[in-house]
Design an enzyme around this catalytic site. Sequence first.
Site, mmCIF file in Angstrom:
data_model
loop_
_atom_site.group_PDB
_atom_site.id
_atom_site.type_symbol
_atom_site.label_atom_id
_atom_site.label_comp_id
_atom_site.label_asym_id
_atom_site.label_seq_id
_atom_site.Cartn_x
_atom_site.Cartn_y
_atom_site.Cartn_z
ATOM 1 N N GLU A 57 -13.824 69.408 96.269
ATOM 2 C CA GLU A 57 -13.213 69.573 94.951
ATOM 3 C C GLU A 57 -12.231 68.427 94.740
ATOM 4 O OE1 GLU A 57 -11.070 73.206 94.894
ATOM 5 O OE2 GLU A 57 -12.763 74.428 95.562
ATOM 6 N N ASP A 68 -0.197 75.763 91.621
ATOM 7 C CA ASP A 68 -0.153 74.987 92.861
ATOM 8 C C ASP A 68 1.224 75.060 93.502
ATOM 9 O OD1 ASP A 68 -2.815 73.967 92.829
ATOM 10 O OD2 ASP A 68 -2.229 72.666 91.173
#
Length: 276
Positions: A57, A68
């Site tokens: 990815e 994140d």
Amino acid sequence: MTANVHGNVELLNSTLARAKDENRAALIGYLPAGFPTVDGGIRACAALFEGGCDIVEVGLPHSDPVLDGPVIQTADDIALRGGLRIADVIRTVREAHAASGAPVLCMTYWNPVDRYGVERFAAELAAAGGAGCILPDLPVEEAGAWQKAAEEHGLGTVFVVAPSSRDARLAKITEAGSGFVYAASLMGVTGTRESVGQEARKLVERTRATTELPVCVGLGVSTAEQAAEVAAFADGVIVGSAFVKRLLAAPDDLETGLAEVRALAGELARGVRRDG
């Protein structure tokens, strides 16, 4: 036009099916594009494949990466301060795929795609050999324009499910997706953890009850032991922060960082091949 780019998602499907035939989970590595530089990031993606990742990815760094943790936020900040553009992300996908022949996805928040142009982004990602997109913050109810463009260009659309998702919601999300389902193993942001825990197993079971798509688990895996633990019940093991940490630990020595990424991928690849 799309004459030579249809079926990119089929490479993703066949890679996941091959891992299943080998009675193991697929290993999926994540790194943000442009980190530590655009060229360095391309080499880091190659190192993931060289170490044993089945799928990579490529993250599209965002100025407000709400899902994140601090490790990936740090890497995103480095990439953005380096002047990263979407063209660099597409180039990273292109070169990572061309060098490996393996599936490469783009993981991105929705806003950059929407601003860039949905059709334009899908067309360029497909032309680069990209297998699809992971869209963690795009609600399925608002995904119609993307799904139309993705289908037209042979791209997979991977949605994220979480332990908080109710069963009816899981069914709606999995019905809309393709390629695989990304199961976020714990509530909260990404980052390595001491234990992946039982929540992930329960989420995989609940998700599988709604779909035939492979279910891959991310958020928290950083060791071969954790990879083996997750591989015992999931179709894929997704690792990101642990790879980013290796590169951050060698800020002035890319070769050392790449060797560390390659070595960790090798350890994790052995982990997903362990029995039960």
